[in-house]
Motif scaffolding. Sequence first.
Motif, PDB file in Angstrom:
ATOM      1  N   ILE A 226       0.856  -1.186   0.000  1.00  0.00           N
ATOM      2  CA  ILE A 226       0.000   0.000   0.000  1.00  0.00           C
ATOM      3  C   ILE A 226       0.890   1.234   0.000  1.00  0.00           C
ATOM      4  O   ILE A 226       1.800   1.354   0.831  1.00  0.00           O
ATOM      5  N   VAL A 227       0.642   2.136  -0.942  1.00  0.00           N
ATOM      6  CA  VAL A 227       1.390   3.394  -1.034  1.00  0.00           C
ATOM      7  C   VAL A 227       0.395   4.538  -0.936  1.00  0.00           C
ATOM      8  O   VAL A 227      -0.536   4.632  -1.745  1.00  0.00           O
ATOM      9  N   ILE A 228       0.593   5.405   0.038  1.00  0.00           N
ATOM     10  CA  ILE A 228      -0.284   6.564   0.228  1.00  0.00           C
ATOM     11  C   ILE A 228       0.526   7.817  -0.071  1.00  0.00           C
ATOM     12  O   ILE A 228       1.545   8.079   0.584  1.00  0.00           O
ATOM     13  N   GLY A 229       0.110   8.586  -1.066  1.00  0.00           N
ATOM     14  CA  GLY A 229       0.826   9.792  -1.462  1.00  0.00           C
ATOM     15  C   GLY A 229       0.752  10.882  -0.406  1.00  0.00           C
ATOM     16  O   GLY A 229       0.104  10.733   0.648  1.00  0.00           O
ATOM     17  N   ARG A 230       1.396  11.987  -0.687  1.00  0.00           N
ATOM     18  CA  ARG A 230       1.475  13.095   0.270  1.00  0.00           C
ATOM     19  C   ARG A 230       0.109  13.725   0.512  1.00  0.00           C
ATOM     20  O   ARG A 230      -0.704  13.859  -0.390  1.00  0.00           O
ATOM     21  N   HIS A 231      -0.111  14.118   1.775  1.00  0.00           N
ATOM     22  CA  HIS A 231      -1.284  14.909   2.166  1.00  0.00           C
ATOM     23  C   HIS A 231      -2.609  14.249   1.771  1.00  0.00           C
ATOM     24  O   HIS A 231      -3.507  14.894   1.238  1.00  0.00           O
ATOM     25  N   SER A 232      -2.719  12.971   2.063  1.00  0.00           N
ATOM     26  CA  SER A 232      -3.962  12.238   1.812  1.00  0.00           C
ATOM     27  C   SER A 232      -4.472  11.634   3.122  1.00  0.00           C
ATOM     28  O   SER A 232      -3.709  11.428   4.067  1.00  0.00           O
ATOM     29  N   PHE A 233      -5.779  11.368   3.162  1.00  0.00           N
ATOM     30  CA  PHE A 233      -6.419  10.826   4.372  1.00  0.00           C
ATOM     31  C   PHE A 233      -6.132  11.715   5.589  1.00  0.00           C
ATOM     32  O   PHE A 233      -5.867  11.220   6.687  1.00  0.00           O
ATOM     33  N   THR A 234      -6.190  13.014   5.413  1.00  0.00           N
ATOM     34  CA  THR A 234      -5.808  13.936   6.495  1.00  0.00           C
ATOM     35  C   THR A 234      -6.863  14.047   7.593  1.00  0.00           C
ATOM     36  O   THR A 234      -6.570  14.588   8.664  1.00  0.00           O
ATOM     37  N   LYS A 235      -8.080  13.557   7.357  1.00  0.00           N
ATOM     38  CA  LYS A 235      -9.124  13.615   8.388  1.00  0.00           C
ATOM     39  C   LYS A 235      -9.339  12.251   9.059  1.00  0.00           C
ATOM     40  O   LYS A 235     -10.144  12.121   9.981  1.00  0.00           O
ATOM     41  N   VAL A 236      -8.614  11.267   8.610  1.00  0.00           N
ATOM     42  CA  VAL A 236      -8.773   9.903   9.127  1.00  0.00           C
ATOM     43  C   VAL A 236      -8.142   9.781  10.511  1.00  0.00           C
ATOM     44  O   VAL A 236      -7.016  10.239  10.742  1.00  0.00           O
ATOM     45  N   THR A 237      -8.850   9.137  11.416  1.00  0.00           N
ATOM     46  CA  THR A 237      -8.326   8.891  12.770  1.00  0.00           C
ATOM     47  C   THR A 237      -8.175   7.404  13.070  1.00  0.00           C
ATOM     48  O   THR A 237      -7.536   7.039  14.060  1.00  0.00           O
ATOM     49  N   ASN A 238      -8.768   6.537  12.229  1.00  0.00           N
ATOM     50  CA  ASN A 238      -8.705   5.097  12.488  1.00  0.00           C
ATOM     51  C   ASN A 238      -8.404   4.338  11.200  1.00  0.00           C
ATOM     52  O   ASN A 238      -8.997   4.614  10.149  1.00  0.00           O
ATOM     53  N   VAL A 239      -7.452   3.393  11.286  1.00  0.00           N
ATOM     54  CA  VAL A 239      -7.059   2.579  10.133  1.00  0.00           C
ATOM     55  C   VAL A 239      -7.202   1.110  10.497  1.00  0.00           C
ATOM     56  O   VAL A 239      -6.671   0.674  11.525  1.00  0.00           O
ATOM     57  N   ASN A 240      -7.906   0.345   9.652  1.00  0.00           N
ATOM     58  CA  ASN A 240      -8.092  -1.087   9.896  1.00  0.00           C
ATOM     59  C   ASN A 240      -7.299  -1.894   8.870  1.00  0.00           C
ATOM     60  O   ASN A 240      -7.548  -1.814   7.672  1.00  0.00           O
TER      61      ASN A 240
ATOM     62  N   SER B 150      -2.257  12.240   9.223  1.00  0.00           N
ATOM     63  CA  SER B 150      -1.653  13.079  10.264  1.00  0.00           C
ATOM     64  C   SER B 150      -2.404  13.028  11.584  1.00  0.00           C
ATOM     65  O   SER B 150      -1.854  13.422  12.623  1.00  0.00           O
ATOM     66  N   LEU B 151      -3.643  12.545  11.590  1.00  0.00           N
ATOM     67  CA  LEU B 151      -4.408  12.444  12.830  1.00  0.00           C
ATOM     68  C   LEU B 151      -4.344  11.053  13.443  1.00  0.00           C
ATOM     69  O   LEU B 151      -4.917  10.814  14.507  1.00  0.00           O
ATOM     70  N   VAL B 152      -3.637  10.153  12.786  1.00  0.00           N
ATOM     71  CA  VAL B 152      -3.501   8.790  13.293  1.00  0.00           C
ATOM     72  C   VAL B 152      -2.234   8.705  14.125  1.00  0.00           C
ATOM     73  O   VAL B 152      -1.148   9.073  13.672  1.00  0.00           O
ATOM     74  N   SER B 153      -2.339   8.216  15.348  1.00  0.00           N
ATOM     75  CA  SER B 153      -1.181   8.151  16.233  1.00  0.00           C
ATOM     76  C   SER B 153      -0.257   7.000  15.868  1.00  0.00           C
ATOM     77  O   SER B 153       0.953   7.156  15.766  1.00  0.00           O
ATOM     78  N   THR B 154      -0.829   5.830  15.682  1.00  0.00           N
ATOM     79  CA  THR B 154      -0.023   4.666  15.335  1.00  0.00           C
ATOM     80  C   THR B 154      -0.868   3.716  14.518  1.00  0.00           C
ATOM     81  O   THR B 154      -2.099   3.782  14.522  1.00  0.00           O
TER      82      THR B 154
ATOM     83  N   SER C 295       2.652  16.831  18.501  1.00  0.00           N
ATOM     84  CA  SER C 295       1.483  16.053  18.092  1.00  0.00           C
ATOM     85  C   SER C 295       1.792  15.058  16.984  1.00  0.00           C
ATOM     86  O   SER C 295       0.888  14.403  16.468  1.00  0.00           O
ATOM     87  N   ALA C 296       3.064  14.896  16.618  1.00  0.00           N
ATOM     88  CA  ALA C 296       3.438  13.965  15.556  1.00  0.00           C
ATOM     89  C   ALA C 296       3.083  12.537  15.954  1.00  0.00           C
ATOM     90  O   ALA C 296       3.221  12.158  17.115  1.00  0.00           O
ATOM     91  N   PRO C 297       2.604  11.734  15.015  1.00  0.00           N
ATOM     92  CA  PRO C 297       2.250  10.346  15.336  1.00  0.00           C
ATOM     93  C   PRO C 297       3.450   9.569  15.880  1.00  0.00           C
ATOM     94  O   PRO C 297       4.558   9.682  15.354  1.00  0.00           O
ATOM     95  N   VAL C 298       3.236   8.766  16.905  1.00  0.00           N
ATOM     96  CA  VAL C 298       4.343   8.042  17.511  1.00  0.00           C
ATOM     97  C   VAL C 298       4.854   6.923  16.610  1.00  0.00           C
ATOM     98  O   VAL C 298       5.970   6.429  16.793  1.00  0.00           O
TER      99      VAL C 298
END
Length: 317
Positions: free
Chosen positions: A56-70, A88-92, A115-118
């Motif tokens: 999976i490759v995610i380009g720059r500045h995408s999914f910026t409102k996402v907080t959860n990834v499954n 940017s809103l996903v911690s890990t 606030s950078a993701p860990v």
Amino acid sequence: SITSSSMITWPYIANTCSEFQQAPSIITELTIAENTCNEDNLTSIDFSRFINIHRIVIGRHSFTKVTNVNLAGIDSLQSIFIGLGSLSLVSTINVEGTIDIEWKYSVASKSAFMSAPVGITDLTIVSNSCNEVDFTSLDLSRFPYLRTLTIGANSLNHITTIEGGKPLSLTKLTIGERSLIYLQTTPLNSTIAVQSLPWFLTELFVFEGSWENELVLDLSQFSMLRKIVIGNNVLNSVRSFYVHNLRQVESMSVGNNSLNNPYLLSLSLSDMDKLQTLEIGSNSFGNVNSLVLDGLKELHRLSIGSQSFHQVTHRTI
């Protein structure tokens, strides 16, 4: 017909969010274009439906409102690349197995750093940034997966201390000109045991009578070193001396009658990109027969005293 068990390679590029949502479930490679899927109502993404996905490759500045990834249950997934500013809103990101995650992230202020993701693996602190007067302590230990840290020029210039331990995965560190200029670098001398020296040490002074029983001295572990001063009549017990890959060191000097152990037969100074001055006094490295000076791109002053390296029969310069 194509089934989920077929041996196929199917790369897929999603240039819009609708294309991502309509992507076939049996694709093997998924690329999300830059500046994509940033809708306010898109706060969760589910990759688990891609049962054959390898990368999976995610380009720059995408999914910026996402907080959860499954990513649960994707046995075929091998690697994930996350471009700057994405998720940017996903911690890990929690993954199963030995999936290689490369997560790039860039910050330009104290608040952005805090606030950078860990879970990031590559962190860039841009030039002329993070110079807030109340930003005096830098804690990198909160990034356990950090592999690469790049600090631009003229940045972090109110930092006086570095807290916590060195990130275990950190292998590459680049510091720009005029950055970290106020980091407290009271020269630590060798009355302190080598293993007790802080990993962020920037200056090292070795005085006469110190480390008299040290057999192995590995300075390559101190990736932030900028200056090395080894005095007279010291380190003559050292059988192995490692100083390679110190990419921040600007000057190194060794005094007279030092590092003369009969078992110290080789010296390699390699990949020290910023080394400008190398000075060796007289009667030092007297038993070394192999000398390698390689990758010293900025070296403009080299001084070697009489009877130093006098037994060298092989050299690479």
